[in-house]
Design a protein around this motif. Structure first.
Motif, PDB file in Angstrom:
ATOM      1  N   TYR A 191       0.867  -1.175   0.000  1.00  0.00           N
ATOM      2  CA  TYR A 191       0.000   0.000   0.000  1.00  0.00           C
ATOM      3  C   TYR A 191       0.906   1.228   0.000  1.00  0.00           C
ATOM      4  N   THR A 192       0.499   2.253  -0.756  1.00  0.00           N
ATOM      5  CA  THR A 192       1.365   3.413  -0.949  1.00  0.00           C
ATOM      6  C   THR A 192       0.673   4.696  -0.509  1.00  0.00           C
ATOM      7  N   CYS A 193       1.418   5.446   0.292  1.00  0.00           N
ATOM      8  CA  CYS A 193       0.985   6.801   0.648  1.00  0.00           C
ATOM      9  C   CYS A 193       1.684   7.760  -0.310  1.00  0.00           C
ATOM     10  N   SER A 194       0.896   8.457  -1.126  1.00  0.00           N
ATOM     11  CA  SER A 194       1.444   9.378  -2.111  1.00  0.00           C
ATOM     12  C   SER A 194       1.119  10.812  -1.687  1.00  0.00           C
ATOM     13  N   VAL A 195       2.124  11.645  -1.669  1.00  0.00           N
ATOM     14  CA  VAL A 195       1.940  13.040  -1.265  1.00  0.00           C
ATOM     15  C   VAL A 195       2.514  13.971  -2.334  1.00  0.00           C
ATOM     16  N   GLN A 196       2.012  15.182  -2.335  1.00  0.00           N
ATOM     17  CA  GLN A 196       2.539  16.201  -3.239  1.00  0.00           C
ATOM     18  C   GLN A 196       3.060  17.367  -2.426  1.00  0.00           C
ATOM     19  N   THR A 197       4.343  17.676  -2.636  1.00  0.00           N
ATOM     20  CA  THR A 197       4.972  18.819  -1.974  1.00  0.00           C
ATOM     21  C   THR A 197       5.709  19.621  -3.031  1.00  0.00           C
ATOM     22  N   ASP A 198       5.517  20.942  -3.048  1.00  0.00           N
ATOM     23  CA  ASP A 198       6.190  21.815  -4.020  1.00  0.00           C
ATOM     24  C   ASP A 198       5.994  21.319  -5.446  1.00  0.00           C
ATOM     25  N   ASN A 199       4.784  20.855  -5.677  1.00  0.00           N
ATOM     26  CA  ASN A 199       4.405  20.388  -7.007  1.00  0.00           C
ATOM     27  C   ASN A 199       5.157  19.142  -7.466  1.00  0.00           C
ATOM     28  N   HIS A 200       5.767  18.426  -6.500  1.00  0.00           N
ATOM     29  CA  HIS A 200       6.473  17.186  -6.844  1.00  0.00           C
ATOM     30  C   HIS A 200       5.883  16.033  -6.022  1.00  0.00           C
ATOM     31  N   PRO A 201       5.204  15.077  -6.681  1.00  0.00           N
ATOM     32  CA  PRO A 201       4.650  13.938  -5.935  1.00  0.00           C
ATOM     33  C   PRO A 201       5.753  12.971  -5.510  1.00  0.00           C
ATOM     34  N   LYS A 202       5.634  12.457  -4.287  1.00  0.00           N
ATOM     35  CA  LYS A 202       6.562  11.457  -3.761  1.00  0.00           C
ATOM     36  C   LYS A 202       5.758  10.372  -3.066  1.00  0.00           C
ATOM     37  N   THR A 203       6.360   9.209  -2.860  1.00  0.00           N
ATOM     38  CA  THR A 203       5.625   8.062  -2.305  1.00  0.00           C
ATOM     39  C   THR A 203       6.392   7.412  -1.165  1.00  0.00           C
ATOM     40  N   SER A 204       5.626   6.766  -0.311  1.00  0.00           N
ATOM     41  CA  SER A 204       6.195   5.929   0.746  1.00  0.00           C
ATOM     42  C   SER A 204       5.312   4.697   0.861  1.00  0.00           C
ATOM     43  N   ARG A 205       5.937   3.537   0.959  1.00  0.00           N
ATOM     44  CA  ARG A 205       5.187   2.286   0.842  1.00  0.00           C
ATOM     45  C   ARG A 205       5.202   1.497   2.155  1.00  0.00           C
ATOM     46  N   VAL A 206       4.078   0.836   2.430  1.00  0.00           N
ATOM     47  CA  VAL A 206       3.959  -0.072   3.569  1.00  0.00           C
ATOM     48  C   VAL A 206       3.383  -1.388   3.053  1.00  0.00           C
ATOM     49  N   HIS A 207       3.843  -2.477   3.633  1.00  0.00           N
ATOM     50  CA  HIS A 207       3.367  -3.801   3.200  1.00  0.00           C
ATOM     51  C   HIS A 207       2.437  -4.388   4.265  1.00  0.00           C
TER      52      HIS A 207
END
Length: 353
Positions: A111-127
């Motif tokens: 499962y992925t938490c996707s965030v947008q900061t300064d118009n750049h999306p980034k992700t962090s994943r948990v299993h």
């Protein structure tokens, strides 16, 4: 999880599409970046429980979303999936969390938490890891086998993680486990190995599950006790014949070559699972002699002989009067005490005359 058919702002659609694109291109997890909001570590739950997925955020985050593989579950406060088990728990300046209720094995995965900061999306994943209690899905039925045969028992179980399977013999003489495998093989089984065998499946998710198989070992009769008996004429006499066998033995009694039947005058034959009793209600001279007990089942037969003989009383119990003393060695009685005192005055009277 099914996607909901609903309208969303164009910005959310673009953000979600970019997040999905990043996932499809295999963008690495950025949890090691101290300046990047990170999701929690792997989440382990049991089947049927609820799983909470948390993502820490800060004031730099403008948009957030939770995705399962390439499917969007939540984007901000908007639910994108149709699964009623998925609910939004928190969407604050510091945390973005969802919950999956009544978790099943098909929910397991990334499962992925996707965030947008300064118009750049980034992700962090948990299993998400789903544990399942052990369940025995297949086990051998009860079995009946002749002594000396070979036995093969099977116990199949499922669970997450894979359960450990053990077999043990439920017997006072059995010690510990006799097999730590799905299969239990017994070569040349003996009568002492009959009884119940317990299969146990365990994986530390919940209490072990157990089921039992009954193994019946058949063997021919064996007469363990048959004793002769002495009885006086006119008394009650009993001859007893004990035998073990599986299936239980059938008993028959013979005097010399003649079979004795139930209901014969003066006799009673009482047959039970492991013994037979021959009762004489009023023993006569004609009853004395040799008797044979025959025990049989479909695997064989055996017999034992015993004698009903006459027992006579050799000594009569004498009258016990005052001063009588019993001689324990020969059974005779002698007079003492007052009897000697009576002889003295009689002797004195005799001298006077």
């Amino acid at each position: 999880m099914a996607q909901a058919k609903m309208h969303h702002p164009v910005s959310w659609v673009i953000f979600a599409g970019m997040a999905a694109l990043l996932l499809s291109q295999g963008v690495p997890v950025r949890s090691g970046d101290a300046t990047f909001p990170k999701a929690m570590d792997n989440v382990t739950v049991r089947q049927g429980e609820s799983a909470t997925l948390r993502c820490s955020v800060d004031n730099r985050v403008t948009r957030v979303a939770w995705l399962n593989r390439s499917s969007i579950l939540y984007a901000g406060n908007d639910k994108w999936c149709l699964d009623p088990r998925v609910v939004l728990l928190a969407n604050t300046k510091t945390q973005y969390s969802i919950q999956i209720q009544d978790v099943d094995v098909y929910d397991e995965g990334p499962y992925t938490c996707s965030v947008q900061t300064d118009n750049h999306p980034k992700t962090s994943r948990v299993h998400l890891i789903v544990q399942v209690s052990p369940k025995i899905t297949e086990i051998s039925p009860d079995i009946s086998i002749n002594e000396g045969g070979n036995v093969s028992l099977t116990c199949i179980a499922t669970g997450r993680p894979d359960p450990t399977i053990t077999w043990r013999h439920i017997s006072p003489k059995a010690v510990g486990f006799i097999s730590e495998d799905e299969y239990l093989e017994i070569t040349g089984i003996t009568r002492e190995q009959s009884g119940e065998y317990e299969c146990s499946a365990s994986n530390d998710v919940s209490a072990p599950v157990v089921q039992r198989v009954k193994v019946t070992v058949n063997y021919p009769p064996y007469i363990s006790d048959a004793k002769s008996s002495g009885v006086p004429v006119g008394q009650k006499g009993i001859l007893l014949c004990e035998a073990s066998a599986v299936p239980s033995a059938d008993f028959q009694w013979y005097k010399d070559d003649k079979r004795l039947a139930e209901g014969q005058k003066g006799l009673k034959v009482e047959n039970k699972a492991f013994f037979s009793r021959l009762t004489f209600f009023n023993v006569s001279e004609q009853d004395y002699g040799n008797y044979t007990c025959v025990a049989s089942n479909q695997l064989g037969n055996t017999n034992a002989s015993m004698i009903l003989y006459e027992e006579t009383t050799t000594a009569l119990t004498p009258w016990k009067g005052p001063g009588a003393v019993h001689d324990g060695n020969n059974g005779a009685w002698r007079r003492g005490g007052c009897a000697w005192l009576l002889l003295l005055p009689l002797a004195q009277l005799a001298r006077q005359f």
